[in-house]
Design an enzyme around this catalytic site. Structure first.
Site, short mmCIF file in Angstrom:
data_model
loop_
_atom_site.label_atom_id
_atom_site.label_comp_id
_atom_site.label_asym_id
_atom_site.label_seq_id
_atom_site.Cartn_x
_atom_site.Cartn_y
_atom_site.Cartn_z
N CYS A 93 0.80 -1.22 0.00
CA CYS A 93 0.00 0.00 0.00
C CYS A 93 0.84 1.28 0.00
O CYS A 93 1.48 1.58 -1.00
CB CYS A 93 -0.97 -0.05 1.18
SG CYS A 93 -2.50 0.83 0.83
N HIS A 194 -3.87 -5.96 1.60
CA HIS A 194 -3.51 -6.17 3.00
C HIS A 194 -4.62 -6.94 3.65
O HIS A 194 -5.39 -7.61 2.97
CB HIS A 194 -3.22 -4.84 3.69
CG HIS A 194 -4.24 -3.80 3.46
ND1 HIS A 194 -5.42 -3.77 4.14
CD2 HIS A 194 -4.29 -2.77 2.57
CE1 HIS A 194 -6.13 -2.74 3.72
NE2 HIS A 194 -5.48 -2.11 2.76
#
Ligand code: GLN
Length: 249
Positions: A93, A194
């Site tokens: 990310c 994630h």
């Protein structure tokens, strides 16, 4: 056998249960009798060439990204060289965005990246949030699925011909447009996924461990199989959710 792991900026980039990824790497190494030498690399701490076999950087919001970006740039050359020398790298990310060339935020300000991965990122109006399912072929001929969760405003665009981590079966991926997710160069992988990522996708954890060991030993080891019943169920649940819902604006 051992691997040395360098976790970059755990105090700043840590919002997506990133410790879960580290815990999985540590356990899967331990189950196979591989020592897991975990070290953190913070602001102002140097990265010494050849010291680590696997690097990890997690996710964070724009504010945290801005706090570490200049320091990361100062480490850029050695990190690029580490990957060129075979080190493994997982970036998630916000960390993934900064491994590219730059991240341009909503006000147009640009954070420099380190150009370790061939992409750039531009913040969009709406966040891309939801479950994601990918089809990956990280090793030629070996198709795998990867299930996770994404939450980002940045749209990441790969350079022409650059390898993604996978193709999006459900969800948004890099930019909600071109069907790619993540980016991959040698043993380095960047991704928006994630949740955390590795507990439900143990094959990727093993791929990273194998790359890290290969860097240390000079040859790719055969890793013992592990049962993975819980892990497979977790992936199935997550994959079903992504198929049913995917990401939505
Ligand atoms: N700048 C980021 C975004 O696109 C942060 C990503 C993250 O780690 N949440 O939203």
């Amino acid at each position: 056998m051992k691997i040395v792991v360098g976790h970059l900026y755990p105090d700043y980039l840590n919002i997506y249960a990133d410790r879960g990824n580290i815990a999985v790497l540590e356990r899967r190494a331990a189950w196979r009798g591989i020592d897991f030498d975990y070290r953190t690399i913070g602001l102002g701490e140097p990265v010494r060439a050849g010291e680590h076999d696997l690097y990890y950087v997690g996710g964070g919001q724009d504010r945290e990204q801005a706090l570490i970006a200049p320091d990361l740039v100062s480490k850029g050359e050695v990190l690029r060289e580490e990957v060129a020398q075979g080190a493994a790298f997982l970036a998630v990310c916000g960390g993934y965005q900064l491994l590219g060339r730059f991240y341009r935020n909503r006000s147009g300000a640009e954070l420099p990246g380190i150009g370790l991965l061939p992409h750039h990122t531009i913040a969009g109006e709406r966040r891309m949030i939801g479950d994601v399912l990918l089809e990956c072929e990280v090793e030629p001929g070996d198709r795998r699925t990867l299930a996770g969760f994404e939450n980002h405003a940045g749209r990441t665009y790969l350079d022409e011909g650059a390898a993604p981590l996978g193709r999006v079966l459900a969800g948004f991926g890099n930019n909600g447009d071109d069907g790619f997710e993540g980016s991959r160069v040698g043993g380095a992988i960047g991704t928006y996924l994630h949740g955390p990522l590795l507990p439900r996708n143990p094959w990727l954890a093993d791929w990273l461990i194998a790359k890290a060991l290969a860097r240390r030993l000079g040859e790719t080891p055969e890793l013992d199989e592990l049962p993975d019943d819980f892990e497979s169920s977790a992936q199935l649940v997550s994959a079903e959710r992504a198929r049913a819902r995917g990401g939505r604006f």
